[in-house]
Design a protein around this motif. Sequence first.
Motif, short mmCIF file in Angstrom:
data_model
loop_
_atom_site.label_atom_id
_atom_site.label_comp_id
_atom_site.label_asym_id
_atom_site.label_seq_id
_atom_site.Cartn_x
_atom_site.Cartn_y
_atom_site.Cartn_z
N ARG A 1 95.44 108.69 -2.49
CA ARG A 1 96.00 109.71 -3.37
C ARG A 1 95.91 109.30 -4.84
NH1 ARG A 1 100.55 109.65 -1.36
NH2 ARG A 1 101.74 108.53 -2.95
N ARG A 2 96.31 108.06 -5.12
CA ARG A 2 96.29 107.60 -6.51
C ARG A 2 94.88 107.50 -7.05
NH1 ARG A 2 100.94 102.80 -6.45
NH2 ARG A 2 102.72 104.20 -6.12
N CYS A 3 93.96 107.03 -6.22
CA CYS A 3 92.59 106.86 -6.71
C CYS A 3 91.88 108.19 -6.90
CB CYS A 3 91.81 105.96 -5.74
SG CYS A 3 92.35 104.23 -5.82
N LEU A 4 92.20 109.17 -6.11
CA LEU A 4 91.64 110.50 -6.33
C LEU A 4 92.13 111.08 -7.65
CD1 LEU A 4 91.80 112.09 -2.76
CD2 LEU A 4 89.74 111.52 -4.07
N GLU A 5 93.36 110.76 -8.02
CA GLU A 5 93.86 111.20 -9.32
C GLU A 5 93.12 110.51 -10.47
OE1 GLU A 5 97.97 110.27 -9.12
OE2 GLU A 5 98.48 111.87 -7.71
N LEU A 6 92.76 109.25 -10.24
CA LEU A 6 92.08 108.49 -11.28
C LEU A 6 90.62 108.86 -11.42
CD1 LEU A 6 93.50 104.89 -10.63
CD2 LEU A 6 94.04 106.38 -12.56
N GLU A 7 89.95 109.14 -10.30
CA GLU A 7 88.50 109.34 -10.32
C GLU A 7 88.09 110.54 -9.48
OE1 GLU A 7 85.65 109.88 -11.34
OE2 GLU A 7 85.30 107.79 -11.92
N PRO A 8 87.90 111.70 -10.11
CA PRO A 8 87.45 112.89 -9.37
C PRO A 8 86.09 112.70 -8.72
CG PRO A 8 88.31 113.49 -11.53
CD PRO A 8 88.20 112.00 -11.52
N PRO B 1 95.48 110.56 -18.74
CA PRO B 1 96.04 111.22 -17.56
C PRO B 1 97.56 111.31 -17.66
CG PRO B 1 94.55 109.42 -16.95
CD PRO B 1 94.82 109.29 -18.41
N ARG C 1 102.53 102.75 -10.95
CA ARG C 1 101.54 103.40 -10.09
C ARG C 1 100.22 102.65 -10.16
NH1 ARG C 1 102.39 108.34 -8.26
NH2 ARG C 1 100.22 109.01 -8.57
N GLN D 1 94.73 101.39 -13.52
CA GLN D 1 96.00 101.86 -14.08
C GLN D 1 97.03 100.77 -13.88
OE1 GLN D 1 97.11 105.92 -13.64
NE2 GLN D 1 99.31 105.51 -13.58
#
Length: 296
Positions: A266-273, A123, A229, A225
């Motif tokens: 927000r961060r977790c949505l970036e990590l796991e769609p 990522p 972040r 991560q």
Amino acid sequence: MQPVVVVGAGVIGLSVANRLQESGEFHVIVVAENVPGGKSRSAKWASPWAGAHWRAWATNTDRELQAMETQTYRAMLEIAAETPEAGIHVAPGFDLFETAPEEPPWYASMVDDACELSAEQLPAGVAYGLQYTTLLIDVPTYLEYLSRRFTLSGGTIVNRYIGHILDAAQYAPKQPPARATAPIIVNCTGLGSRSLGGVRDNAVYPSRGQTIMVNAPNAKRSITQLGSRFGYVIPRGNGTVVLGGTADKHQWDCEPDPQVTQTIIRRCLELEPGLLPANARTLDTNAKARMLGENI
């Protein structure tokens, strides 16, 4: 048999109690204010609230901690295979490092199915990634399993508040007078050690962790991560997922911060769609005090 009283019924307390009881050398009683299946769940009782998975924290030079983490990994793989009702599930795990390590993490050669991620798989903002087989732990279910295992092997759990460590001795297993020996008392109260009479361990301090519990059955992998972040996505194996998080040292406040909640989402949505489908919904937001210390 040597009498033992374990004070505390979280994952550590019940794990210690099981190992001692199953050795055949000790008669163990657990005494705790909070117990699996009980009505009281203090914010200071960290175990039931945990988003738990296996991942290594030992550095590449810490052989002692490496040995413990390796033993835990192998033992939990065995439980997952032999006792599915224990709440431990095998799943893919991803560790994402914002700064590339000088050499691969030590556990890359120990865990099953380890594979470094290619540059195309990383990522944005991540310099190094490792995929491997990990363990997901549904902690409330695991606590119930540890409790059952302990009582089936002859142990006893007493739901009582202990104000002083020496008060635990009154709950020690009874012995014939001719062979009576002083009980061993094992303190597994975690953060409670700060206020427990006879201990008062001021080297122990809270690390406030804010998490969000969501229902997201499509999320199947554990992702952490590491860096500025910091965040994690930890499925429990039952459709619910713990999103985190924070590690606010010396913070006792257990009220969730709405701004932190939005940052975590927000961060977790970036990590796991996989968190995005419409059937993913928030079940709970909480902040709990974990235990840290100078030697922990």
